[in-house]
Scaffold this motif. Structure first.
Motif, PDB file in Angstrom:
ATOM      1  N   ASN A   1       0.802  -1.219   0.000  1.00  0.00           N
ATOM      2  CA  ASN A   1       0.000   0.000   0.000  1.00  0.00           C
ATOM      3  C   ASN A   1       0.837   1.272   0.000  1.00  0.00           C
ATOM      4  OD1 ASN A   1      -2.683  -1.212   0.164  1.00  0.00           O
ATOM      5  ND2 ASN A   1      -2.028  -1.921   2.183  1.00  0.00           N
ATOM      6  N   ASN A   2       2.155   1.115  -0.172  1.00  0.00           N
ATOM      7  CA  ASN A   2       3.054   2.279  -0.209  1.00  0.00           C
ATOM      8  C   ASN A   2       2.834   3.190   0.994  1.00  0.00           C
ATOM      9  OD1 ASN A   2       4.206   1.444  -2.598  1.00  0.00           O
ATOM     10  ND2 ASN A   2       2.880   2.690  -3.877  1.00  0.00           N
ATOM     11  N   THR A   3       2.787   2.580   2.153  1.00  0.00           N
ATOM     12  CA  THR A   3       2.542   3.339   3.374  1.00  0.00           C
ATOM     13  C   THR A   3       3.662   3.097   4.371  1.00  0.00           C
ATOM     14  OG1 THR A   3       0.155   3.191   3.054  1.00  0.00           O
ATOM     15  CG2 THR A   3       0.918   3.804   5.236  1.00  0.00           C
ATOM     16  N   LEU A   4       4.092   4.169   4.974  1.00  0.00           N
ATOM     17  CA  LEU A   4       5.130   4.151   5.998  1.00  0.00           C
ATOM     18  C   LEU A   4       4.481   4.423   7.348  1.00  0.00           C
ATOM     19  CD1 LEU A   4       8.332   4.226   6.411  1.00  0.00           C
ATOM     20  CD2 LEU A   4       8.038   6.716   6.403  1.00  0.00           C
ATOM     21  N   TYR A   5       4.999   3.755   8.376  1.00  0.00           N
ATOM     22  CA  TYR A   5       4.454   3.957   9.721  1.00  0.00           C
ATOM     23  C   TYR A   5       5.568   4.313  10.697  1.00  0.00           C
ATOM     24  CZ  TYR A   5       0.471   1.431   7.778  1.00  0.00           C
ATOM     25  OH  TYR A   5      -0.583   1.029   6.995  1.00  0.00           O
ATOM     26  N   LEU A   6       5.177   5.002  11.741  1.00  0.00           N
ATOM     27  CA  LEU A   6       6.064   5.226  12.871  1.00  0.00           C
ATOM     28  C   LEU A   6       5.254   4.943  14.140  1.00  0.00           C
ATOM     29  CD1 LEU A   6       8.948   6.110  13.736  1.00  0.00           C
ATOM     30  CD2 LEU A   6       7.958   8.382  14.161  1.00  0.00           C
ATOM     31  N   GLN A   7       5.536   3.828  14.760  1.00  0.00           N
ATOM     32  CA  GLN A   7       4.902   3.495  16.034  1.00  0.00           C
ATOM     33  C   GLN A   7       5.722   4.111  17.151  1.00  0.00           C
ATOM     34  OE1 GLN A   7       1.977   1.744  16.699  1.00  0.00           O
ATOM     35  NE2 GLN A   7       2.366   2.406  18.819  1.00  0.00           N
ATOM     36  N   MET A   8       5.094   4.950  17.933  1.00  0.00           N
ATOM     37  CA  MET A   8       5.789   5.671  18.990  1.00  0.00           C
ATOM     38  C   MET A   8       5.224   5.233  20.341  1.00  0.00           C
ATOM     39  SD  MET A   8       6.025   9.460  17.279  1.00  0.00           S
ATOM     40  CE  MET A   8       4.252   9.724  17.352  1.00  0.00           C
ATOM     41  N   ASN A   9       6.042   4.601  21.144  1.00  0.00           N
ATOM     42  CA  ASN A   9       5.644   4.145  22.470  1.00  0.00           C
ATOM     43  C   ASN A   9       6.449   4.881  23.532  1.00  0.00           C
ATOM     44  OD1 ASN A   9       3.949   2.209  21.241  1.00  0.00           O
ATOM     45  ND2 ASN A   9       5.606   0.685  21.193  1.00  0.00           N
ATOM     46  N   SER A  10       5.975   4.800  24.752  1.00  0.00           N
ATOM     47  CA  SER A  10       6.654   5.435  25.891  1.00  0.00           C
ATOM     48  C   SER A  10       6.999   6.889  25.571  1.00  0.00           C
ATOM     49  CB  SER A  10       7.930   4.658  26.247  1.00  0.00           C
ATOM     50  OG  SER A  10       7.631   3.314  26.559  1.00  0.00           O
ATOM     51  N   LEU A  11       6.033   7.593  25.072  1.00  0.00           N
ATOM     52  CA  LEU A  11       6.275   8.977  24.644  1.00  0.00           C
ATOM     53  C   LEU A  11       6.621   9.868  25.827  1.00  0.00           C
ATOM     54  CD1 LEU A  11       3.514   9.199  21.944  1.00  0.00           C
ATOM     55  CD2 LEU A  11       5.920   9.748  21.564  1.00  0.00           C
ATOM     56  N   LYS A  12       7.486  10.833  25.548  1.00  0.00           N
ATOM     57  CA  LYS A  12       7.950  11.782  26.549  1.00  0.00           C
ATOM     58  C   LYS A  12       7.588  13.196  26.102  1.00  0.00           C
ATOM     59  CE  LYS A  12      12.052   8.887  27.283  1.00  0.00           C
ATOM     60  NZ  LYS A  12      13.540   8.862  27.278  1.00  0.00           N
ATOM     61  N   PRO A  13       7.497  14.121  27.038  1.00  0.00           N
ATOM     62  CA  PRO A  13       7.208  15.513  26.636  1.00  0.00           C
ATOM     63  C   PRO A  13       8.215  16.047  25.616  1.00  0.00           C
ATOM     64  CG  PRO A  13       6.862  15.257  28.982  1.00  0.00           C
ATOM     65  CD  PRO A  13       7.454  13.960  28.501  1.00  0.00           C
ATOM     66  N   GLU A  14       9.452  15.616  25.700  1.00  0.00           N
ATOM     67  CA  GLU A  14      10.459  16.091  24.744  1.00  0.00           C
ATOM     68  C   GLU A  14      10.273  15.523  23.339  1.00  0.00           C
ATOM     69  OE1 GLU A  14      10.987  14.711  27.757  1.00  0.00           O
ATOM     70  OE2 GLU A  14      12.797  13.437  27.750  1.00  0.00           O
ATOM     71  N   ASP A  15       9.331  14.605  23.166  1.00  0.00           N
ATOM     72  CA  ASP A  15       9.001  14.126  21.823  1.00  0.00           C
ATOM     73  C   ASP A  15       8.014  15.057  21.124  1.00  0.00           C
ATOM     74  OD1 ASP A  15       8.944  10.834  23.200  1.00  0.00           O
ATOM     75  OD2 ASP A  15      10.530  11.696  21.948  1.00  0.00           O
ATOM     76  N   THR A  16       7.524  16.053  21.834  1.00  0.00           N
ATOM     77  CA  THR A  16       6.591  17.010  21.245  1.00  0.00           C
ATOM     78  C   THR A  16       7.250  17.754  20.098  1.00  0.00           C
ATOM     79  OG1 THR A  16       5.352  17.301  23.292  1.00  0.00           O
ATOM     80  CG2 THR A  16       5.254  19.092  21.685  1.00  0.00           C
ATOM     81  N   ALA A  17       6.614  17.709  18.929  1.00  0.00           N
ATOM     82  CA  ALA A  17       7.187  18.334  17.735  1.00  0.00           C
ATOM     83  C   ALA A  17       6.227  18.161  16.571  1.00  0.00           C
ATOM     84  CB  ALA A  17       8.532  17.704  17.376  1.00  0.00           C
ATOM     85  N   MET A  18       6.532  18.852  15.488  1.00  0.00           N
ATOM     86  CA  MET A  18       5.891  18.573  14.214  1.00  0.00           C
ATOM     87  C   MET A  18       6.687  17.438  13.572  1.00  0.00           C
ATOM     88  SD  MET A  18       3.368  19.565  12.265  1.00  0.00           S
ATOM     89  CE  MET A  18       3.030  21.310  12.474  1.00  0.00           C
ATOM     90  N   TYR A  19       6.000  16.401  13.167  1.00  0.00           N
ATOM     91  CA  TYR A  19       6.663  15.248  12.565  1.00  0.00           C
ATOM     92  C   TYR A  19       6.426  15.254  11.057  1.00  0.00           C
ATOM     93  CZ  TYR A  19       7.852  13.187  17.043  1.00  0.00           C
ATOM     94  OH  TYR A  19       8.408  12.951  18.272  1.00  0.00           O
ATOM     95  N   TYR A  20       7.513  15.057  10.327  1.00  0.00           N
ATOM     96  CA  TYR A  20       7.472  15.080   8.873  1.00  0.00           C
ATOM     97  C   TYR A  20       7.904  13.744   8.300  1.00  0.00           C
ATOM     98  CZ  TYR A  20       7.403  20.161   9.471  1.00  0.00           C
ATOM     99  OH  TYR A  20       7.083  21.445   9.839  1.00  0.00           O
ATOM    100  N   CYS A  21       7.228  13.354   7.235  1.00  0.00           N
ATOM    101  CA  CYS A  21       7.648  12.213   6.442  1.00  0.00           C
ATOM    102  C   CYS A  21       8.451  12.733   5.257  1.00  0.00           C
ATOM    103  CB  CYS A  21       6.409  11.459   5.954  1.00  0.00           C
ATOM    104  SG  CYS A  21       6.738  10.054   4.890  1.00  0.00           S
ATOM    105  N   ALA A  22       9.495  12.012   4.884  1.00  0.00           N
ATOM    106  CA  ALA A  22      10.331  12.447   3.773  1.00  0.00           C
ATOM    107  C   ALA A  22      10.845  11.243   3.000  1.00  0.00           C
ATOM    108  CB  ALA A  22      11.502  13.280   4.272  1.00  0.00           C
ATOM    109  N   ALA A  23      11.254  11.484   1.764  1.00  0.00           N
ATOM    110  CA  ALA A  23      11.735  10.390   0.920  1.00  0.00           C
ATOM    111  C   ALA A  23      12.782  10.904  -0.054  1.00  0.00           C
ATOM    112  CB  ALA A  23      10.570   9.765   0.148  1.00  0.00           C
TER     113      ALA A  23
END
Length: 125
Positions: A76-98
């Motif tokens: 399906n040409n889909t990329l995933y990012l599973q994020m566990n144990s998230l921390k406040p310092e993970d707060t951000a705008m997340y971008y996909c790139a290729a």
């Protein structure tokens, strides 16, 4: 023309999980790397994780190793990012790139040509 579109961001409490998705189109070669990057307010954009489409090799920033997992659904040409144990310092705008890469990936922002618009992730303490 390669296009990538992110989805799945949101707000979560520390210790929680989120999964980001990135729908990709327009590339025909398997020698592509797809990656996730993030940018917090007032900070530079940094690499989080990348995957080499051809063989599935993965690359992670030290700050997310053991907590985040990058994966692909080739059918399906889909990329995933599973994020566990998230921390406040993970707060951000997340971008996909290729971009095309010869043999392996890296997490250098300047080496990625195709970018999505980003999806916000907010982790509260």
């Amino acid at each position: 023309q390669v296009q990538v579109v992110e989805s799945g961001g949101g707000s979560v409490q520390a210790g929680g999980s989120l999964r980001l998705s990135c729908a990709a189109s327009g590339y025909r070669q398997s020698s592509f790397c797809m990656g996730w990057f993030r940018q917090a307010p007032g900070k530079a954009r940094d690499g989080v994780a990348a995957i080499y489409i051809r063989d599935g090799s993965t690359y992670y920033a030290d700050s997310v190793k053991g907590r985040f997992t990058i994966s692909q659904d080739s059918a399906n040409n889909t990329l995933y990012l599973q994020m566990n144990s998230l921390k406040p310092e993970d707060t951000a705008m997340y971008y996909c790139a290729a971009n095309r890469f010869a043999l392996s990936c890296n997490l250098q922002v300047y080496e990625y040509r195709y970018w999505g618009q980003g999806t916000q992730v907010t982790v509260s303490s």
